[in-house]
Design a protein around this motif. Structure first.
Motif, PDB file in Angstrom:
ATOM      1  N   SER A  87       0.806  -1.226   0.000  1.00  0.00           N
ATOM      2  CA  SER A  87       0.000   0.000   0.000  1.00  0.00           C
ATOM      3  C   SER A  87       0.839   1.275   0.000  1.00  0.00           C
ATOM      4  CB  SER A  87      -0.923   0.016   1.226  1.00  0.00           C
ATOM      5  OG  SER A  87      -0.150  -0.043   2.420  1.00  0.00           O
ATOM      6  N   ASN A 120      -5.185   9.372   2.952  1.00  0.00           N
ATOM      7  CA  ASN A 120      -5.990   9.722   4.118  1.00  0.00           C
ATOM      8  C   ASN A 120      -5.132   9.910   5.360  1.00  0.00           C
ATOM      9  OD1 ASN A 120      -8.369   9.657   2.672  1.00  0.00           O
ATOM     10  ND2 ASN A 120      -8.772   7.508   3.111  1.00  0.00           N
ATOM     11  N   LEU A 131      -1.929   7.431   7.751  1.00  0.00           N
ATOM     12  CA  LEU A 131      -1.350   6.362   6.935  1.00  0.00           C
ATOM     13  C   LEU A 131       0.167   6.467   6.781  1.00  0.00           C
ATOM     14  CD1 LEU A 131      -4.021   5.966   4.103  1.00  0.00           C
ATOM     15  CD2 LEU A 131      -3.742   4.626   6.199  1.00  0.00           C
ATOM     16  N   GLN A 180      -2.014   4.195   0.507  1.00  0.00           N
ATOM     17  CA  GLN A 180      -3.307   3.559   0.736  1.00  0.00           C
ATOM     18  C   GLN A 180      -3.329   2.881   2.104  1.00  0.00           C
ATOM     19  OE1 GLN A 180      -5.959   3.787  -1.306  1.00  0.00           O
ATOM     20  NE2 GLN A 180      -4.745   5.075  -2.686  1.00  0.00           N
ATOM     21  N   PRO A 181      -4.525   2.527   2.624  1.00  0.00           N
ATOM     22  CA  PRO A 181      -4.590   1.790   3.897  1.00  0.00           C
ATOM     23  C   PRO A 181      -3.805   0.478   3.797  1.00  0.00           C
ATOM     24  CG  PRO A 181      -6.763   2.623   3.304  1.00  0.00           C
ATOM     25  CD  PRO A 181      -5.868   2.871   2.119  1.00  0.00           C
ATOM     26  N   LYS A 199      -8.402  -1.300  10.342  1.00  0.00           N
ATOM     27  CA  LYS A 199      -7.934  -1.566   8.984  1.00  0.00           C
ATOM     28  C   LYS A 199      -7.453  -0.346   8.211  1.00  0.00           C
ATOM     29  CE  LYS A 199     -11.224  -5.413   8.529  1.00  0.00           C
ATOM     30  NZ  LYS A 199     -12.344  -5.974   7.733  1.00  0.00           N
ATOM     31  N   THR A 200      -7.808   0.839   8.654  1.00  0.00           N
ATOM     32  CA  THR A 200      -7.598   1.997   7.783  1.00  0.00           C
ATOM     33  C   THR A 200      -6.691   3.073   8.364  1.00  0.00           C
ATOM     34  OG1 THR A 200      -9.576   3.100   8.636  1.00  0.00           O
ATOM     35  CG2 THR A 200      -9.858   1.677   6.713  1.00  0.00           C
ATOM     36  N   ASN A 201      -6.143   2.869   9.577  1.00  0.00           N
ATOM     37  CA  ASN A 201      -5.409   3.954  10.209  1.00  0.00           C
ATOM     38  C   ASN A 201      -4.237   3.403  11.015  1.00  0.00           C
ATOM     39  OD1 ASN A 201      -4.635   6.105  12.086  1.00  0.00           O
ATOM     40  ND2 ASN A 201      -6.470   7.159  11.367  1.00  0.00           N
TER      41      ASN A 201
END
Length: 437
Positions: free
Chosen positions: A114, A141, A144, A263-264, A298-300
């Protein structure tokens, strides 16, 4: 007995048999067992507040001592704490294991599918500043690793070339410094700071969008550095083409170098990040807990690292053995703490004021010149879009304006946005920037 919580249930049953139901519900039921330390002969109980603590000490200590003796025998000292003290202690421990011990270098950056392109580009820039990719624009975002890469570039360059002048600044702070320099008549010093640097690192460059004076100043700063072969690295939450209020001349310059996205992280990278953070904090995490955390967050990346830090703090403070149950509670705490603070009218007006080069007092005033009136109407529209305030309350926030004035301002902006795409982009970018903060 397996846990303090199980023992506490027996203690509560004992108390129920010796006081009234009202007294139990009012005072005992609100106690939360925190820690039982047989080595120190101490039990820590949390109560809602100091008044509750003092009441228990004055009226219920004998009952609680008898209840503990009934379960554990004599010798356990009861200590009460309140949430504020727990938070303060946790913060003290968190500070002791802060990111000061976590160097933002390329070695500590976990590379996965990512982010490997952004990592490689950043490393190339750090190895050969001003010549590899200039400018380098990294977007993605929040949380990340963009800021980590900026610091890694700085640290790598300083290690190889200690004499290099490196300036790091957030987009917001660049604007605020410029405003202050104009106010204090120190724009010459301001320009020297940025235009004489060898490397300029700007975090969250999107926040200069829509601010004419800031963009003008940054345009000339960019050109001066670029012509002098100074390295420029920018980060943003979106690519240049999506910063609608960015001037075309700046957008074309940002796009003239290399653009890399972050990306995540995928599951394997999340696992590696958690294990690396635990290793740096000198703590062992069971594999099932590591996988549980990686599955839930999952995203941070910042959240992943925050959970590991909090687990470390809990282990030091309460002696809690790390388990999936403890990880679950910690994740819940992290997610709750990560909720952004409420957006106040003051913050909204401040952002609009910065964008239009006026003051918050101007927007709230009765001044009627075109720029201030336009800023005021956009601020009113933004408050209506972002908050739940009624028209009357919005009017009070804007100097006591009446309901009809607020309605007119909102309709005027809606009409202007429908007619003029540039106005629409400006308003939407302002609202996005406010929410992103």
């Amino acid at each position: 007995m397996d846990s303090f919580n199980e023992a506490w249930e027996i203690i509560c049953d004992y108390c129920k048999q010796h006081i009234t139901e009202v007294a139990y519900n009012t005072w005992i039921s609100k106690i939360e067992p925190i820690k039982l330390d047989f080595a120190e002969g101490k039990a820590i109980l949390m109560v809602p507040g100091d008044f509750h603590r003092q009441t228990l000490i004055r009226g219920y200590m004998q009952l609680l001592n008898d209840a503990f003796a009934n379960v554990f025998g004599e010798g356990i000292k009861i200590c009460f704490t309140v949430p504020e003290e727990i938070v303060s202690k946790e913060q003290e421990i968190n500070d002791s294991i802060s990111d000061a011990d976590y160097e933002f270098t390329f070695d500590s950056f976990i590379v996965g599918s990512s982010n490997k392109f952004a990592h490689a580009a950043s490393l190339a820039v750090a190895t050969n500043p001003g010549r590899a990719y200039n400018p380098l624009f990294i977007y993605g975002n929040s949380g990340l690793g963009k800021t980590h890469l900026l610091y890694a570039i700085r640290n790598e360059i300083l290690e190889n070339s200690p004499d290099k002048v490196i300036v790091y600044v957030k987009g917001d702070d660049f604007t605020n410094e410029l405003i202050e320099a104009i106010r204090m008549n120190t724009t010459s010093e301001f320009r020297q700071k940025y235009r004489k640097s060898d490397v300029l690192l700007v975090d969250d460059i999107q926040f200069i969008g829509g601010k004419d004076s800031t963009q003008e100043e940054f345009f000339h700063t960019f050109n001066t550095l670029y012509e002098a072969k100074g390295q420029i690295v920018l980060t943003s939450d979106r690519p240049p083409k999506e910063i609608k209020t960015l001037e075309d001349r700046l957008r074309s310059r940002f796009e003239s170098g290399l653009i890399a996205d972050v990306q995540p992280p995928d599951f394997e990278t999340r696992i590696a990040i958690i294990k690396r953070k635990a290793e740096l904090l000198e703590m062992e995490l069971p594999d099932d807990s590591v996988e549980y955390i990686a599955t839930r967050l999952k995203t941070n990346i910042r959240q992943l690292e925050g959970v590991v830090k909090k687990l470390k703090a809990k282990n030091q403070l309460y002696g809690e053995k790390i388990s999936i149950n403890v990880a679950q509670k910690t994740i819940s705490d992290i997610l709750n703490n990560d909720q952004p603070p409420p957006l106040t009218v003051e913050k909204i007006i401040d952002e609009v004021a910065r964008t239009f080069g006026v003051t918050s007092d101007d927007i709230r005033s009765s001044k009627r010149n075109s720029n201030i009136s336009n800023a005021r109407q956009i601020a009113i529209y933004a408050v209506r879009e972002i908050t739940d305030l009624s028209m009357s309350l919005i009017g009070e926030e804007f100097g006591g304006r009446d309901h009809s004035t607020i309605v007119y301002a909102i309709k005027q902006i809606e009409k202007n946005m429908n007619k003029d795409p540039k106005i629409k982009s400006t308003v939407e970018d302002i609202i996005k920037n406010i929410r992103d903060r």
